[in-house]
Each structure stands twice: as structure tokens, then as C-alpha cells.
Design a protein around this motif. Structure first.
Motif, short mmCIF file in Angstrom:
data_model
loop_
_atom_site.label_atom_id
_atom_site.label_comp_id
_atom_site.label_asym_id
_atom_site.label_seq_id
_atom_site.Cartn_x
_atom_site.Cartn_y
_atom_site.Cartn_z
N LEU A 18 -11.33 74.77 68.39
CA LEU A 18 -11.92 74.91 67.06
C LEU A 18 -11.89 73.48 66.82
N ARG A 59 -13.30 69.96 69.27
CA ARG A 59 -12.53 71.01 68.95
C ARG A 59 -11.43 70.96 70.35
N ASP A 60 -10.46 71.64 69.34
CA ASP A 60 -9.08 71.36 70.30
C ASP A 60 -8.71 72.85 70.88
N GLU A 61 -7.78 72.89 71.71
CA GLU A 61 -7.07 73.97 72.77
C GLU A 61 -7.64 75.08 72.65
N ARG A 62 -8.36 75.26 71.01
CA ARG A 62 -9.18 76.56 70.85
C ARG A 62 -10.33 77.05 70.63
#
Length: 264
Positions: A68, A63-66
């Protein structure tokens, strides 16, 4: 597996070729990315299990920093960035087997000696032409030793030449693993997979995995199996990239050594 391996090999050979081999590599990348993307989506949907800690599980679950997940295309490329270089190590395994064939006295010196095995592997990486150059583009204009490097200029790092430079390697055309006894890692002297620091420079992040895979292969070749090398053309053509013997390296009569299980 044979199909995916063929696609990986086509991708490895494509950058240094023109014509049909180059286009075969581009087509192999397209097919491999579609397969990897489908596989990741099936893992995310719970239709296919991925072993915990595996590259597939890590990429599919990232998952990225958001919060997602990675887009399908990027996730597919990241998975192939693990698989393709791992397949490429088979060329170093061929070179290791070739070195054992050309220098058979090392077969008796290596079994049970981890230090000698590491020295042998490092010399294989230095001596043999896995890939001759690494290419990049200049980010910011600069001058170095009187030479101008304008922004956008393509530059080549001479990997083979650096690894055979007599000012760095005495008797560079001799295969001498013992030269690595007590050797301290030099990120700009030994550059078979790029130079500098792997975090900030143009150096392969999988170099250390490559070394471990080669050590496993050498351990198998010298202690866990017996085989013969039938007559074949084993001359290396430095005009081909990546360079390999015309026959690759054919082994005959391959059998597990008595009472020994090969490492995996």
C-alpha cells in the motif's frame, strides 16, 4: 518558491520561540503539509511528472509491506523531512561566508584543495551556533554518573557546549580548521547535528548531505564568484535561536568569476 521557503524558515525557527513566531511556524507547517500532500496525490494520479530518483518520486511511489502507498499525511511529512532540513543548511552557508569574511586568509588557501575545504567546513560546523541543544525524552529510567534519568523526563544534549569543550577541543574559541587535519570522526565529540550513530542515536540523518552542500557553497564563494561585504552588523547573539547575524549576511556586487561557472 519564495512562499515555500518562507514556510520552511518559519518551521525551522518555531521550536525555539514563543508567541507569534512560534504560531507562524505552526501555520507554515500546516500550509506546507497541505501543499506537499496535494503534490504527492497529483504525482500518483499522473498529473505531475516526478524525476526518477527524486525525493518526490520516491515518497510518492513508496509501498509498505502490504503493497500500500503511504497515507497522504505521512507522505507529506516525509517529503518535508527532506525539504526543510535542506533549506536549513542556508544558515551554515551564512556561517561559512562569515568565516571567510572574518578569516580572509582562508580564501586563498581553499580553491582547488578538497582536504582544506573539508577541514574548513567541519570547523564552521564546530565553531558556529547552528542550534544550541537537541531535546529528547527518556524512554526507560536509568542512572548515569550518579544522575537519575526517570522515564518521561525531558533532557537536552548541549551541542554548542560539547563542540566548545576545552577537554575535547584545544583553544575552542579560536577558529582553526587545521585542527581537522587527520581527524577521525568522533560521533560524541563533534555533535553540531546531534550525537551518536545516525541509525540508533539522536543524530541528523542528513549530516553528510549538509557537509557536501557546504563544500559546494564554499567552493562557489572562494572560486566561482566575486563579491563585496558592505558594512553591516555581523555580531552573533547567542541568546537567539537559531543564531544569525542581525543583518543575516548581505553581499554586494555579486558576479561570476571570469571564465568560471558556479557549481550547482
Amino acid at each position: 518558491m519564495p512562499r515555500r521557503t518562507a514556510e520552511m524558515h518559519a518551521m525551522i525557527e518555531a521550536p525555539a520561540t514563543v508567541g507569534p513566531r512560534h504560531w507562524r511556524g505552526r501555520l507554515g507547517r500546516r500550509h506546507a503539509q497541505r501543499w506537499a500532500g496535494d503534490l504527492i496525490e497529483r504525482v500518483r494520479a499522473g498529473a505531475v511528472p516526478a524525476p526518477e530518483g527524486s525525493a518526490l518520486a520516491v515518497v510518492a511511489g513508496h509501498r509498505d509491506e502490504r503493497g500500500l502507498p503511504l497515507p497522504r499525511r505521512i507522505a507529506a511529512v516525509e517529503l518535508l523531512n527532506v525539504l526543510r532540513p535542506t533549506v536549513a543548511v542556508d544558515r551554515y552557508v551564512v556561517f561559512a561566508a562569515l568565516a571567510l569574511h572574518d578569516h580572509p586568509h582562508w580564501r586563498d588557501r581553499l580553491p582547488g584543495d578538497d582536504a582544506a575545504t573539508e577541514q574548513f567546513v567541519q570547523e564552521v560546523r564546530r565553531y558556529y551556533p547552528f542550534f544550541p541543544v537537541a531535546a529528547a525524552r527518556v524512554r526507560r529510567s536509568f542512572r548515569w554518573r550518579g544522575y537519575a534519568f526517570p522515564q518521561g523526563r525531558r533532557v537536552l544534549l548541549d551541542l554548542y557546549g560539547t563542540n566548545h569543550h576545552p577537554d575535547v577541543w584545544p583553544e575552542p574559541e579560536r577558529f582553526r580548521p587545521e585542527r581537522f587535519a587527520g581527524w577521525r570522526d568522533d560521533p560524541f565529540g563533534l555533535v553540531p547535528q546531534g550525537g551518536g550513530d545516525r541509525y540508533t542515536g539522536h543524530r541528523c540523518a542528513g549530516e553528510w548531505i549538509t557537509i557536501e552542500l557546504m563544500k559546494r557553497a564554499v567552493t562557489n564563494l572562494t572560486g566561482a564568484m566575486t563579491y563585496r561585504v558592505p558594512p553591516q552588523d555581523l555580531a552573533l547573539d547567542l541568546g537567539t535561536m537559531p543564531a544569525l547575524p542581525p543583518s543575516r549576511l548581505v553581499l554586494d556586487g555579486v558576479r561570476p568569476a571570469e571564465g568560471v561557472r558556479p557549481l550547482r
